[in-house]
Design an enzyme around this catalytic site. Structure first.
Site, PDB file in Angstrom:
ATOM      1  N   ARG A  16       0.853  -1.208   0.000  1.00 43.46           N
ATOM      2  CA  ARG A  16       0.000   0.000   0.000  1.00 43.46           C
ATOM      3  C   ARG A  16       0.878   1.243   0.000  1.00 43.46           C
ATOM      4  NH1 ARG A  16      -0.982   1.636   5.692  1.00 43.46           N
ATOM      5  NH2 ARG A  16       0.090   0.133   7.029  1.00 43.46           N
ATOM      6  N   GLY A  17       0.239   2.398  -0.123  1.00 39.12           N
ATOM      7  CA  GLY A  17       0.935   3.676  -0.010  1.00 39.12           C
ATOM      8  C   GLY A  17       1.997   3.891  -1.085  1.00 39.12           C
ATOM      9  N   ILE A  18       3.075   4.535  -0.689  1.00 38.38           N
ATOM     10  CA  ILE A  18       4.141   4.887  -1.629  1.00 38.38           C
ATOM     11  C   ILE A  18       4.771   3.627  -2.227  1.00 38.38           C
ATOM     12  CG2 ILE A  18       6.438   5.960  -1.780  1.00 38.38           C
ATOM     13  CD1 ILE A  18       5.471   7.973   0.384  1.00 38.38           C
ATOM     14  N   ASP A  62       8.748  -9.400   7.004  1.00 37.30           N
ATOM     15  CA  ASP A  62       8.807  -8.353   8.033  1.00 37.30           C
ATOM     16  C   ASP A  62      10.273  -7.953   8.114  1.00 37.30           C
ATOM     17  OD1 ASP A  62       9.200  -7.008  10.457  1.00 37.30           O
ATOM     18  OD2 ASP A  62       7.589  -8.080  11.460  1.00 37.30           O
ATOM     19  N   GLY A  91       8.314   1.601   6.464  1.00 36.91           N
ATOM     20  CA  GLY A  91       8.669   2.498   7.562  1.00 36.91           C
ATOM     21  C   GLY A  91       7.480   2.729   8.455  1.00 36.91           C
ATOM     22  N   TYR A 153      11.143   9.708  14.720  1.00 40.04           N
ATOM     23  CA  TYR A 153      11.015   9.573  13.264  1.00 40.04           C
ATOM     24  C   TYR A 153      12.090  10.392  12.545  1.00 40.04           C
ATOM     25  CZ  TYR A 153       8.757   9.456   8.660  1.00 40.04           C
ATOM     26  OH  TYR A 153       8.477   9.271   7.318  1.00 40.04           O
ATOM     27  N   LYS A 157      15.119   8.941  10.133  1.00 33.68           N
ATOM     28  CA  LYS A 157      15.303   9.279   8.718  1.00 33.68           C
ATOM     29  C   LYS A 157      16.665   9.949   8.483  1.00 33.68           C
ATOM     30  CE  LYS A 157      11.546   7.484   7.118  1.00 33.68           C
ATOM     31  NZ  LYS A 157      11.584   6.346   6.182  1.00 33.68           N
ATOM     32  N   ILE A 186       3.161  13.456   1.481  1.00 29.06           N
ATOM     33  CA  ILE A 186       2.490  12.618   0.482  1.00 29.06           C
ATOM     34  C   ILE A 186       1.288  11.988   1.175  1.00 29.06           C
ATOM     35  CG2 ILE A 186       2.723  10.619  -1.052  1.00 29.06           C
ATOM     36  CD1 ILE A 186       4.684  12.883  -1.763  1.00 29.06           C
TER      37      ILE A 186
HETATM   38  P1  NDP Z   1       2.120   3.638   4.876  1.00 32.55           P
HETATM   39  O1  NDP Z   1       1.915   3.634   6.349  1.00 32.55           O
HETATM   40  O2  NDP Z   1       0.963   3.883   3.964  1.00 32.55           O
HETATM   41  O3  NDP Z   1       2.814   2.278   4.408  1.00 32.55           O
HETATM   42  C1  NDP Z   1       3.930   1.797   5.097  1.00 32.55           C
HETATM   43  C2  NDP Z   1       4.202   0.392   4.609  1.00 32.55           C
HETATM   44  O4  NDP Z   1       5.338  -0.110   5.334  1.00 32.55           O
HETATM   45  C3  NDP Z   1       3.037  -0.537   4.879  1.00 32.55           C
HETATM   46  O5  NDP Z   1       2.825  -1.368   3.757  1.00 32.55           O
HETATM   47  C4  NDP Z   1       3.523  -1.359   6.073  1.00 32.55           C
HETATM   48  O6  NDP Z   1       3.053  -2.680   6.117  1.00 32.55           O
HETATM   49  C5  NDP Z   1       5.007  -1.404   5.788  1.00 32.55           C
HETATM   50  N1  NDP Z   1       5.764  -1.809   6.962  1.00 32.55           N
HETATM   51  C6  NDP Z   1       5.815  -1.209   8.186  1.00 32.55           C
HETATM   52  N2  NDP Z   1       6.620  -1.909   9.001  1.00 32.55           N
HETATM   53  C7  NDP Z   1       7.076  -2.966   8.279  1.00 32.55           C
HETATM   54  C8  NDP Z   1       7.926  -4.047   8.574  1.00 32.55           C
HETATM   55  N3  NDP Z   1       8.476  -4.218   9.791  1.00 32.55           N
HETATM   56  N4  NDP Z   1       8.193  -4.937   7.591  1.00 32.55           N
HETATM   57  C9  NDP Z   1       7.650  -4.816   6.375  1.00 32.55           C
HETATM   58  N5  NDP Z   1       6.808  -3.818   6.039  1.00 32.55           N
HETATM   59  C10 NDP Z   1       6.522  -2.910   6.991  1.00 32.55           C
HETATM   60  O7  NDP Z   1       3.270   4.704   4.650  1.00 32.55           O
HETATM   61  P2  NDP Z   1       3.772   5.533   3.382  1.00 32.55           P
HETATM   62  O8  NDP Z   1       3.457   4.825   2.130  1.00 32.55           O
HETATM   63  O9  NDP Z   1       3.358   6.928   3.578  1.00 32.55           O
HETATM   64  O10 NDP Z   1       5.348   5.493   3.688  1.00 32.55           O
HETATM   65  C11 NDP Z   1       6.287   4.770   2.909  1.00 32.55           C
HETATM   66  C12 NDP Z   1       7.665   5.295   3.230  1.00 32.55           C
HETATM   67  O11 NDP Z   1       7.750   6.690   2.891  1.00 32.55           O
HETATM   68  C13 NDP Z   1       8.012   5.217   4.730  1.00 32.55           C
HETATM   69  O12 NDP Z   1       9.374   4.867   4.877  1.00 32.55           O
HETATM   70  C14 NDP Z   1       7.779   6.644   5.218  1.00 32.55           C
HETATM   71  O13 NDP Z   1       8.546   6.943   6.346  1.00 32.55           O
HETATM   72  C15 NDP Z   1       8.221   7.418   3.996  1.00 32.55           C
HETATM   73  N6  NDP Z   1       7.712   8.791   3.950  1.00 32.55           N
HETATM   74  C16 NDP Z   1       6.364   9.035   3.845  1.00 32.55           C
HETATM   75  C17 NDP Z   1       5.917  10.339   3.782  1.00 32.55           C
HETATM   76  C18 NDP Z   1       4.476  10.678   3.655  1.00 32.55           C
HETATM   77  O14 NDP Z   1       4.152  11.875   3.720  1.00 32.55           O
HETATM   78  N7  NDP Z   1       3.578   9.717   3.503  1.00 32.55           N
HETATM   79  C19 NDP Z   1       6.852  11.472   3.846  1.00 32.55           C
HETATM   80  C20 NDP Z   1       8.229  11.100   3.957  1.00 32.55           C
HETATM   81  C21 NDP Z   1       8.634   9.801   3.990  1.00 32.55           C
HETATM   82  P3  NDP Z   1       1.609  -3.067   6.729  1.00 32.55           P
HETATM   83  O15 NDP Z   1       0.629  -2.694   5.656  1.00 32.55           O
HETATM   84  O16 NDP Z   1       1.707  -4.552   6.948  1.00 32.55           O
HETATM   85  O17 NDP Z   1       1.471  -2.279   7.984  1.00 32.55           O
END
Ligand code: NDP
Length: 249
Positions: A16-18, A62, A91, A153, A157, A186
């Protein structure tokens, strides 16, 4: 433009997400993507064609479980073309006032964002060293900022950006380049509730030069471009993709 198979890029937290947007972008550019996620689930394929969808492979990973991560990377490396890249996207964020921020929460953030990211790089090294490769770590534009209530956080980073520079220098001789992409705001599950707040929306309209936050595809297209072209002399850089927020006065 359709392209043939180009090797495997493993993307952590890509369901999901980015991460999901990065996985879709890389597949659309002809790469095979190993989606490494806790639940071994593939992302929503969006507009990908059936043939492109078949190049999305999910593995349980994980990133804080090194044995599972090693197994997932070994499986990814067996896919056609072998492992040519790793995107450390997974993250977590925990916020709160620093004067009562629990050590356990600080540790959890460092364990995932810093130790998890480093472990993935180290575990990918023996695969990438075979044919050279590119690691892209997802940092944050907060990597060099002071941000209230975000002590763990922001520290994590800053460490991700620092790890990127050190590995780039150390692994250049192995043909491995290491870059970071540092997103600004984002909209994803991580911050959707916060971004919906009227005060934050007014802040963003003022603080981001283009007046609005980004979408996951704004990050994915940058990561995809880094893999799409052999930018052989580019390594160790932290590429801030934040609509100019981090540099505006
Ligand atoms: P989301 O919370 O939408 O997605 C984070 C993803 O990381 C999820 O799929 C989650 O899995 C996964 N995850 C968390 N812990 C683990 C783990 N131990 N092992 C494997 N997967 C894991 O976040 P974003 O998409 O927003 O963030 C993606 C990256 O971008 C992160 O590193 C974040 O810090 C960085 N970022 C985001 C910003 C923003 O504004 N959104 C800004 C700057 C940086 P699960 O679905 O199972 O929980």
């Amino acid at each position: 433009m359709a392209k043939g198979p180009r090797g495997v890029v493993a993307v952590t937290g890509a369901e999901r997400g980015i991460g999901a947007a990065i996985a879709r972008d890389l597949v659309s550019r002809g790469f095979t993507v190993a989606v490494l996620s806790i639940g071994a689930r593939r992302p929503d394929p969006g507009k990908l064609t059936p043939a492109q969808r078949r190049r999305l492979h999910a593995f349980a990973c994980d990133i804080t479980d090194e044995a599972q991560a090693a197994q997932a990377l070994a499986q990814a490396a067996k896919l056609p073309g072998g492992l040519v890249g790793l995107v450390n996207n997974a993250g977590i964020q925990k916020d709160g006032p620093s004067h009562r921020f629990p050590t356990a929460d600080f540790e959890a953030v460092l364990r995932t964002n810093v130790l998890g990211t480093f472990a993935m790089c180290r575990l990918a090294h023996p695969h990438l060293v075979k044919q050279g490769g590119l690691i892209v770590n997802i940092s944050s534009f907060w990597d060099r900022m002071g941000v209230k209530n975000q002590v763990a956080y922001t520290a994590s980073k800053a460490a991700v950006s620092s790890i990127t520079r050190s590995l780039a220098v150390e692994w250049a001789k192995d043909g491995i380049r290491v870059l970071a992409v540092a997103p600004g705001y984002i909209e994803t599950d991580m911050n959707r509730a916060a971004l919906a707040n009227a005060k934050i929306q007014a802040y963003i309209a003022k603080r981001i030069p283009r007046g609005k936050s980004g979408v996951p595809e704004d990050i994915a297209c940058v990561v995809g471009a880094l893999y799409d072209t052999d930018m052989a002399f580019l390594t160790g850089e932290i590429i801030h993709v934040d609509g100019g927020q981090g540099i505006v006065h």
